[in-house]
Structure formats: C-alpha cells, structure tokens
Design a protein around this motif. Structure first.
Motif, mmCIF file in Angstrom:
data_model
loop_
_atom_site.group_PDB
_atom_site.id
_atom_site.type_symbol
_atom_site.label_atom_id
_atom_site.label_comp_id
_atom_site.label_asym_id
_atom_site.label_seq_id
_atom_site.Cartn_x
_atom_site.Cartn_y
_atom_site.Cartn_z
ATOM 1 N N VAL A 160 49.766 29.703 33.161
ATOM 2 C CA VAL A 160 51.012 29.357 33.830
ATOM 3 C C VAL A 160 51.591 30.551 34.563
ATOM 4 O O VAL A 160 51.977 30.450 35.726
ATOM 5 N N GLN A 161 51.639 31.692 33.895
ATOM 6 C CA GLN A 161 52.220 32.897 34.474
ATOM 7 C C GLN A 161 51.226 34.048 34.415
ATOM 8 O O GLN A 161 50.558 34.247 33.393
ATOM 9 N N ALA A 162 51.146 34.789 35.517
ATOM 10 C CA ALA A 162 50.369 36.031 35.545
ATOM 11 C C ALA A 162 51.363 37.186 35.457
ATOM 12 O O ALA A 162 52.122 37.431 36.395
ATOM 13 N N ILE A 163 51.358 37.859 34.308
ATOM 14 C CA ILE A 163 52.334 38.908 34.045
ATOM 15 C C ILE A 163 51.662 40.276 34.151
ATOM 16 O O ILE A 163 50.613 40.497 33.531
ATOM 17 N N PRO A 164 52.215 41.190 34.926
ATOM 18 C CA PRO A 164 51.647 42.544 34.981
ATOM 19 C C PRO A 164 51.626 43.161 33.575
ATOM 20 O O PRO A 164 52.629 43.140 32.854
ATOM 21 N N TRP A 165 50.465 43.686 33.209
ATOM 22 C CA TRP A 165 50.318 44.262 31.863
ATOM 23 C C TRP A 165 50.711 45.728 31.888
ATOM 24 O O TRP A 165 50.323 46.483 32.788
ATOM 25 N N GLN A 166 51.503 46.113 30.887
ATOM 26 C CA GLN A 166 51.912 47.497 30.751
ATOM 27 C C GLN A 166 51.284 48.087 29.498
ATOM 28 O O GLN A 166 51.328 47.472 28.434
ATOM 29 N N PRO A 167 50.671 49.272 29.605
ATOM 30 C CA PRO A 167 50.093 49.907 28.421
ATOM 31 C C PRO A 167 51.179 50.209 27.384
ATOM 32 O O PRO A 167 52.374 50.155 27.673
ATOM 33 N N PRO A 168 50.776 50.529 26.159
ATOM 34 C CA PRO A 168 51.771 50.898 25.137
ATOM 35 C C PRO A 168 52.633 52.067 25.612
ATOM 36 O O PRO A 168 52.250 52.849 26.502
ATOM 37 N N ASP A 169 53.807 52.170 25.005
ATOM 38 C CA ASP A 169 54.749 53.222 25.386
ATOM 39 C C ASP A 169 54.080 54.596 25.349
ATOM 40 O O ASP A 169 53.386 54.953 24.394
ATOM 41 N N GLY A 170 54.305 55.343 26.437
ATOM 42 C CA GLY A 170 53.747 56.684 26.523
ATOM 43 C C GLY A 170 52.324 56.741 27.024
ATOM 44 O O GLY A 170 51.764 57.824 27.178
ATOM 45 N N GLU A 171 51.708 55.574 27.293
ATOM 46 C CA GLU A 171 50.322 55.528 27.769
ATOM 47 C C GLU A 171 50.291 55.013 29.201
ATOM 48 O O GLU A 171 51.229 54.360 29.672
ATOM 49 N N GLU A 172 49.185 55.276 29.893
ATOM 50 C CA GLU A 172 48.981 54.724 31.230
ATOM 51 C C GLU A 172 47.496 54.651 31.508
ATOM 52 O O GLU A 172 46.676 55.396 30.935
ATOM 53 N N LEU A 173 47.126 53.696 32.373
ATOM 54 C CA LEU A 173 45.726 53.561 32.775
ATOM 55 C C LEU A 173 45.336 54.719 33.687
ATOM 56 O O LEU A 173 46.190 55.312 34.355
ATOM 57 N N PRO A 174 44.037 55.029 33.743
ATOM 58 C CA PRO A 174 43.614 56.136 34.608
ATOM 59 C C PRO A 174 43.841 55.864 36.094
ATOM 60 O O PRO A 174 43.846 56.796 36.898
ATOM 61 N N GLY A 175 44.025 54.603 36.475
ATOM 62 C CA GLY A 175 44.276 54.276 37.875
ATOM 63 C C GLY A 175 44.783 52.863 37.983
ATOM 64 O O GLY A 175 44.628 52.046 37.065
ATOM 65 N N GLY A 176 45.398 52.544 39.126
ATOM 66 C CA GLY A 176 45.968 51.219 39.303
ATOM 67 C C GLY A 176 45.041 50.232 39.955
ATOM 68 O O GLY A 176 45.277 49.021 39.879
#
Length: 1024
Positions: free
Chosen positions: A70-86
């Motif tokens: 139904v909904q495509a929600i942008p996923w956010q990594p856990p607090d303080g983390e980030e993916l190596p690229g977008g």
C-alpha cells in the motif's frame, strides 16, 4: 512468542507458496502499476527483494524503500547509522534473512535491527549480488571489475585484471557453477579453475544470466560502453545461449521486430519472463505473449514474492502481476472481438463464442473464426521500437455463415445450431447449413429436447420447433399470454420444455400443451426470467430480477438478498460438477455450495452462506443481463465460461486460488499530537496526549486492498474494533496509564493471523495526574473533612450543652411548677375541707334545727328539706374534689387501694364501668412516684369522660422488673394523634412530662373507631 508465530508463518509460506497459472498469458493476470510521476517513488527502481517478514524492499537511485503493498516508505537506518551511499543498485536476501544492500559507494547488510558495513568495499560501486550453495555471498565490484566473496564476516577479493572495468551479472546454476558476465566476456568462475567464453563481438556483454529448460545458459546481451554501462539502443542486443562452449543466438517463437532484453527471470510456474526496453515478454508452455501496459518501457528487474506475485520494476515505476480467480479471454488471446453475445460448449471440447465480429471456436487455445473478421496483424507502423507477437487465429472463409450470431444451441446429435437475422443454421462437416422453413430475426434461445426436436425462441414470430422429420411447427406467443420467451430449458426426463418470459413468469410445455405456469403470485421472483437451469435433483432454478427461484413439484421458493444473496437481480445460473450453483448477479459472481442449498431447501427461513467474486477476482459485473441467451456454459473439464463485457471469463470451480498464508502483522509507528514515534515496546509518551494515531500493516501482497484488520486497545476498548481495510487506529484524550495495543489481520481469502502483534506503551501523567498527587489530595480532603467534622461536633456539643442547660432549667421550672401546683392543690383541698365544707355542715345543721320548728306538713318545711339535701350533695362533691386535689390516703393506704377507690367513685359518678386490676406490690412505691401515677390515671380517666364516649374502661397497675406500669384503655371513638384532636393536648403534655421527670416512658396510642390506650412506665422507687 511473536517470533515463534512469525517463524510458523514463514514455514507455512515455504510449504504452501503457490505460483501463477502457467497456461495464461500475462495479459490475463491482474496487473497493478505504481508510477513515479504519480508520487510512488522518487527515482528509478533498480533492484527488489523480499525479506522473511514479508516486506518488499525497493532499491532506487535516491535510497531504499520498504513497501507493504500500500505504501512505499523511505527506510532509515538505526539511529546513528547510515548507508554507504544513497544510490541502491543491488539487493539480496540471504537464506538466513539478512538483507544485503549494494550501493554506488559500498556494501551493507541489515538483520534484526543491526546495520553492518564492509570497509573492504567502501567507496566502490557495487553491482550484482549472489549467494551460492555454500552460503557465500558474492559481490560484484566495479571500476575495476572484481568479485568479493563474504563468508562468516570475512571478505576476500577475486578476479583482479580478469573482468575489465565492470561485472554485469552473476548466476549460480543447478550444478553449483558460478557464472560471471563481465566486460571481458563470460566466465565460469567456480568451482575449479576459471574458464572464459568469448562473445562474437568484444563490445557485446551479457547483463542477465539464466538457465533454460534444458539447463543451457541463457544470456540477455547488448553493447556495453567503454565505461562499462550498457547501451540500450544497439541493434546487436538479443538473447544468447551457451551451447557446446559457443555463444549462439536464442530464437523466440513468433517474435518479429527488434528485440532488446534487459533482464531474465523464471517464476515458480516455470514461465520465462524477459524484460526488455520495449516492455515485457512471457514464455510459457511453448507460447509467448507480450505485455505493453507497464509503468515504463524499460524493465530493470523482476522477482517473485512468497505468495506467487510477480513484480516488475521499470525506469518509471513498479508493476505487480497476480493470478485472477476468474481470468478472461479477449482479443489478446485471439478473439475476433471482445463484445461477446452468447456461448456454447460442445462435446468435442470446443467453446463456441458468438461475438460482434464473427463466431469464434476456441479449442485447445486456438481460435477459429467463422464469418467476417477484422484480421489482426501488421498495422503499418515500423521502427526499431515496434515488437509484434503473432496471433494464434485461423479464419474460415465461405463457412456458410453470414451476419452476426446472437443465439447458440445444440440438437440431440450434438450439432451446433446458430441463429441470426438471416435464419437458423447448424454446423455440419466444417460448414454451417441453413435450416429451411425457420425464419430469421431476433433469435433468443435454441435448445434440443432429447426427443429429436429443436426449439427456437423468435421474438417476432413465436416459438418454433423442428421435428426429426424436419417438419417445422410454430406456436404464437399469444397462446402463452406473454410477450416472448428469453430462455428455453428442455426437460429431457419428462420430455417437456420450460420457458422463461421477458415480462416475468415461467411455463411448462409438453406435447404442445401448457401443463403449468407460475408467476410472482405463486412465489416466483419478480421481473424478467433471464435463465433456467435444471438441478441434479430434478428441480428447476429460475434466474429472475427478484432473486433465484426454485420450482419442484408445484412448490416455489425464492432466494433473495434477505436470505444471503449479496443482491437480488440474477442474470444466469449454472451447476458445476460438484453440484454447487454459480450465479451471475449485478454485484458479482456468486458460488453457493450444495450443503448450503440443501439446508435452505429444507428450511427456506434460514440464510445461505455465499462466496462472492468481485473485480479484485477478475469479475466484471454487468448492470443488465443483456438480451440473448445463454451467456454461460460448462466445458467438458468442468470449467465455467461466461461473458462479461470484454471477452470470455473462465473459472475452474476445482481450482479457485486460495491464499493460505496468514499475513504477518506489524505496528509501524505511533503519532501523538503530530509527533511521530517508532513502534518500540514500552514506548513512553508525554503527558496530555490529545490525539493518538497508530499505524499498522499486514504483509499480504496479493490483494492488499482486501486485507482486513481488527484491533483492540487494552485498558480502553471493551471489545475488538473492526477497522475494515483501514490501516490506522485513532484515539483521543487517553488517560495516563499503561496500554497494550493489539491488532490482527486476514488476507484476501479471509485467512486470519489470530496471533497478530501487539505494542505496549504508556502515557505519562502530569504532576496532578500522578498517584502521589491523588493520594495527597485524598489526604488533604480527608483533613478538611476531619476539621469540618470536628468543627461541626464542637458546634453541636455547644448547642447540646445549651439545650441541656435550657432543659435543666425547664425541668427545674417544671418541678417547681408541679410542686407549686401540688402545694396549691393541698391548700385548696384544705380550705375546701376545713372552710367551705365546715360552713356547709354548719348550715346544714342550722337548716335541720329550723325544720324542727316548722310544722311537719307545711310547705316551707318541705322546701327547707330540699335545700338541706342539696347542701349535703354539694358537701359530698366538695369532699370528693378535695380528695382528688389531695389524695391524703396515698401515704396511708397506698396507690393500689387509692386508685381502686378512685375508679369506683369515677364509675359511680360518670356511669362508665371500669375494670380495675392492680398488683398489690405497688403499695411500696414512693409517695412521689405514686402521686405521679395517680395524676396520670386521673388525667386519662378525665379524658375518657370528656371525649371518648366509651362504654368500658380498663385500668391495669402492675410491677415487673423493678418498673411500675399503668395502662388505661377504653373502647371509645378514638382520634388521630397527628391531627388536631379533641384531647386538649395539654393533658398529654402533662402526663408525658410527669413520666419524664421520673425517667420513665410514656406511650399513647389512638385510632379513630378503635379507642385509646395510655401507658406510663416508671422505675420502681420504694418508699423510705
């Protein structure tokens, strides 16, 4: 517990996951598209994967999306983390459930809420990802092209200098070989030493690999640019296969035009899906079809989820293909026209379909068209982006059939009969032969009756029938009393014919005679009779505008929406091989199983349970039934074929898709007063939450629109709330406390995940909502109440003291008054006795002396004697009054004797009998108490004499338990003590006051017509 439930669901998914029906074209599947330009996502979707929890993950050029259908929600990594690229270029779900994420600047993995990054590939563009049979994750790294193998957290690089600048594809075949497609060509990399295979041109590269049915390696190839990217407009692109160590072209059947594949996928039904820059190709069972209506032209990836849905990502969006319960045959499958009038199944397995553009014969997936046809084929448009799939159609010229067919039927020999405006025809040896003597016109129905006759319903000219001897007979409609019959049903057992009429009603014809007729007054459904069906038990079912009617042995019952149908208007009815009934209604296709029918026939008052198939199941409803019959037929294999508005729909009653997978349920987030919170167990919310929204979802991707929910907030909701398809719960002004929110869901087939999921959260209190504040308020309130109580008690005590002081003063005054009264009585009694009585006695003596001197017979002497008698009577009365005022005998004779004497005197004086009873022990009573009792008796008897009109009085004086009791009762008129009586009131007050002075009790009882009773009881005080 929830982890166990989720595991059981996933195990069930692996055990019962189903695939699409491979016999269908892709255009016959349900298709849904989500487009970027309509706001679904921000950029192109390059990769897709489904994790064990059921979420579909989408890798886009702007980040990672999590999709629940139904909904495509942008996923956010856990607090303080980030993916190596977008820029997410590749996704892989490993067998342990880990999600591997390849970006333009490195690699990460995500599992159980933990994000792991791999420094060995940091900064590199990551291409395809693959897990082999040894659980090793292979990562394609670009610029330069290399392989990175990751196992148990350890990364190792391979292929330095072998792959050129880029690796385009990875594939592990059935035998465990690892294949690598790179800029330098094709490699069988492992196991064993690598082996290289060259393409015919060094510029050609394969960016998708797959095995065909014969285990040969298929490759989707096109020209690669010097920088490693793929060129989409090359004329050398196409499918290749590796045969005998050589790369050769792979030809697809019936494909014309230029062919540029982008990706390959084999679904669970064995079909090969080929994504191209011109749309989607679908190869199944030796057939190929094309789908043109994708969200975009260029296909970027294809996957299949655990429920059998096929997902296709394109440069412009996302597409889903799922199986319809009721697929439809249309012009895409070869029909000459999608406007279908009637259908008829014949004994050779053919389905005859009368359309607006010719009569079609469907047999084993092939269409033969009789009559005129607009031939599909080349439309004159050219160019390299045009792709044409040849139709599977044969046209028969000069078939003997002209004009559009509106009615079909069969005779007893199994020959097909067709009717149109030119006449009636039967099909014999590949040609249509016109029946002589039968006129054309508006032909509604054709039916053979089992005795060689063929019956034909003609709107303009009545009912015709052709005998085995080819004789034609006609019965005008006027004979039936109706306009015309829409539908005919032969009764092969009895040899008769049932007719259903346009203006309502049915009739039974046998041997040329109307044997019976029924209409609304007999219980038949109202409106036109659109179809008739003979049941296996001999009953006749009539599809009417007012419901489904059953006729047997002259008894009619009608099933309507009041007894379980979703709506009333029934277009047609047919029985399947399991004896269930299928109905086409304005609101959809309905199945009623035989057990429900039998129960309703036994008790027409009960409601039936039905299964409704709607547009989500592939059913297109019709508001009106249409003019011609029949629009439904059953083939030899038991499938039901019927006509919607856009072709021929088919349902196999023994293969109705059923989703057995209960959907995993998740709570996504909580919004409290417009502030969002992650759905973490034990979530604390701030005080004074005015509005609370809880977002939840269930991961069934087949038909998310039909997923239903129920929820309950423990501590607030008394029962489960039916949310329907809504994925949010709303609450207002929750009190500060702990809560548990539970939610369950069912999939599109009604299978519930009863365990569901839950979230514990709490609403914090403000200081004035805390328990300690409440306790403090209670204590303060209690203190106020206690202080008020003490103040009230003090006031009351003061008032009581004042009252007691006043009472003491009153008592003292009363005592003085009574003492003064007694003293006055004694004085008056003495004066009466010593003064008045003595003077009266002297006067009486003087009169007696005077009478001596008078002559005995003189009148004066007589008068003097009369005066003397009156003086003696007055003296007696004065002496009695003196005794009443001062009963001096009390001290000498005692109360019993004095009271007895008083009663005797009272009785003589008043003429009222008195029954007197006394206890002699009362004699010892103290003079004060005796006087009190005596006065009360005097007052009571005085009231009797004045007011009671009594005939008898009882006086009882007793002593018991150191108490003396006086009871005076009469049988007089009595009175109401609460009203203003005749008793004078003051006497009662005096009696009561005398008793109170001695700490005794006084009782007074009177009732109109029932006399009066006075009771005085005082403590016994002996005389000193």
């Amino acid at each position: 517990m929830r982890a166990g439930v989720l595991l059981s669901i996933l195990l069930a998914a692996s055990a019962c996951a189903f695939a699409l029906d491979p016999s269908l074209d892709v255009s016959q599947y349900a298709h849904t598209a989500w487009k970027i330009r309509e706001g679904f996502a921000k950029g192109t979707i390059y990769s897709m994967a489904q994790t064990p929890d059921g979420y579909l993950w989408l890798g886009t050029e702007f980040g990672l999306l999590r999709f629940d259908g139904v909904q495509a929600i942008p996923w956010q990594p856990p607090d303080g983390e980030e993916l190596p690229g977008g820029n997410i270029r590749a996704l892989l779900v490993a067998r342990d459930g880990t999600l591997w994420i390849g970006t333009g600047k490195g690699l990460a993995s995500y599992k159980d809420g933990k994000l792991t990054k791999y420094p060995e590939v940091a900064g590199y563009a990551v291409g395809p990802l693959l897990q082999d049979g040894n659980a090793t994750v292979w990562v394609a790294v670009q610029e330069p092209g290399r392989l990175c193998a990751i196992q148990t957290g350890t990364a190792k690089f391979y292929g330095d200098g072998s792959f050129g600048s880029a690796v385009f594809a990875l594939y592990s075949d059935r035998t465990g070989n690892l294949w690598v497609s790179a800029q330098t060509g094709l490699w069988r990399w492992a196991p064993g030493p690598p082996k290289h295979y060259s393409f015919p041109s060094e510029a050609v590269a394969a960016h998708a690999l797959l095995e065909d049915d014969n285990s040969a390696l298929l490759m989707a190839t096109r020209i690669s640019s010097p920088l490693g990217s793929l060129v989409t407009n090359s004329i050398e692109a196409g499918l290749k296969q590796l045969v005998g160590g050589e790369v050769r072209d792979y030809e697809l059947p019936r494909i014309t035009g230029q062919f540029k594949p982008t990706c390959l996928f084999r679904s669970g039904d064995g079909s090969l899906w080929v994504g191209t820059v011109q749309g989607l190709l679908h190869l199944h069972r030796g057939k190929i079809d094309r789908f043109d209506g994708l969200s975009g032209d260029v296909v970027t990836s294809i996957i299949e989820d655990r429920e059998g849905n096929v997902w296709v990502s394109t440069e412009d969006g996302l597409d889903r293909f799922r199986e319809f319960a009721v697929p439809t045959i249309s012009v895409n499958q070869g029909l000459s026209n999608s406007a279908v009038h009637v259908l008829e199944a014949t004994q050779d397995g053919s389905i005859w379909i009368a359309t607006a553009d010719g009569l079609n014969r469907w047999q084993n997936g092939h269409v033969t068209v009789y009559g005129k046809q607009n031939v599909p084929g080349q439309n004159g448009r050219g160019g390299e982006r045009e792709l044409i799939v040849n139709a599977r159609v044969t046209e028969i010229a000069n078939s003997g059939l002209r004009n559009t067919v509106y009615s079909l039927g069969q005779d007893d020999r199994g020959r097909l009969w067709a009717g149109n405006r030119e006449g009636v025809f039967y099909f014999d040896h590949g040609r249509f032969v016109q029946v002589p003597g039968v006129p054309g016109g508006t032909i509604f129905s054709i039916a053979g009756d089992g005795r060689g006759n063929v019956w034909i319903s003609n709107l303009e000219q009545g009912l015709f029938y052709s005998t085995p001897e080819s004789a034609i007979q006609n019965i005008p409609w006027a004979r039936f009393g109706h306009n015309y019959a829409i539908t005919l049903l032969p009764d092969r057992l009895q040899g008769g014919l049932w007719l259903g009429f346009f203006d309502g009603g049915i009739a039974y014809l046998k041997n040329g005679q109307i044997r019976s007729a029924y209409n609304v007054a007999d219980g038949l459904g109202k409106g036109s009779v659109r179809d008739l069906q003979l049941d296996s038990d001999g009953a006749v079912w009539a599809a009417t505008e007012g419901g489904l009617s059953r006729v047997k042995d002259g008894r009619i019952t009608t099933l309507t929406s009041k007894k379980g149908l979703p709506c009333d208007a029934v277009h047609w009815v047919i029985e399947d091989n399991d004896h269930s009934l299928w109905l086409n209604l304005r609101c959809g296709l309905v199945r009623i199983v035989r057990s429900e029918l039998d129960a309703w026939v036994s008790d027409p008052r009960r409601s039936v349970q039905t299964t409704v198939f709607d547009s989500f199941d592939g059913v297109r409803s019709r508001a009106a039934a249409g003019r011609y019959n029949r629009k439904v037929t059953k083939s030899l294999d038991g499938r039901i074929w019927f006509s919607p508005l856009d072709g021929v729909s088919i349902i196999d009653p023994r293969r109705v898709p059923f989703n057995k997978l209960p959907p995993p349920v998740y709570i996504q987030q909580i919004t409290a007063d417009d502030k969002k919170y992650d759905a973490a167990q034990g979530l604390p919310l701030p005080p004074l939450v005015r509005g609370l929204t809880i977002d939840y979802t269930a991961l069934s991707l087949v038909v998310p629109e039909k997923v239903r929910f129920r929820y309950k907030l423990e501590g607030w909701d008394r029962d489960w709330q039916d949310a329907g398809t809504r994925r949010q719960a709303f609450y207002m002004n929750l009190a500060p406390r702990k809560y548990r929110f539970r939610v369950i869901a069912c999939n599109n087939s009604g299978v519930w995940n009863e365990a569901g999921t839950f979230l514990d959260f709490s609403v914090a209190p403000l200081y004035w909502q805390t328990n300690w504040f409440r306790a403090l308020c209670v204590l303060a309130f209690a203190a106020i109440i206690w202080a008020a109580h003490r103040l009230r008690v003090r006031v009351l005590e003061e008032r009581q003291a004042i009252l007691e002081r006043h009472q003491s003063e009153i008592d003292a005054l009363n005592q003085r008054l009574m003492k003064a009264q007694e003293e006055e009585r004694i004085r008056i009694a003495g004066e009466l006795h010593d003064g008045v009585l003595q003077q009266l006695s002297a006067l009486a003596l003087e009169l007696a002396t005077a009478t001596i001197e008078l002559p005995s017979d003189s009148q004066p002497k007589v008068e003097v004697r009369e005066v003397e008698k009156k003086l003696i009577q007055v003296g007696t009365e004065i002496r009695q009054l003196s005794h009443e005022l001062h009963p001096a005998a009390l001290q000498e004779a005692g109360l019993p004797a004095v009271l007895s004497s008083y009663c005797e005197d009272f009785s003589k004086l008043r003429g009222i009998p008195i029954a007197y009873q006394a206890d002699e022990s009362v004699e010892e009573l103290s003079p004060g108490a005796a006087l009190c009792i005596y006065r009360i008796a005097q007052e009571a008897l005085g009231n009797v004499a004045k007011h009671a009109q009594a005939k008898q009085v009882k006086v009882r004086l007793t002593r018991s338990d150191n108490r003396v009791c006086l009871v005076v009762s009469d049988d007089g008129v009595g009175f109401n003590p609460d009203g203003s009586g005749k008793s004078g009131g003051l006497g009662l007050i005096n009696m009561r006051e005398r008793v109170r002075q001695l700490n005794g009790t006084f009782e007074f009882e009177s009732k109109p017509g029932h006399g009066t009773t006075v009771k005085a009881e005082v403590p016994f005080r002996p005389a000193s």
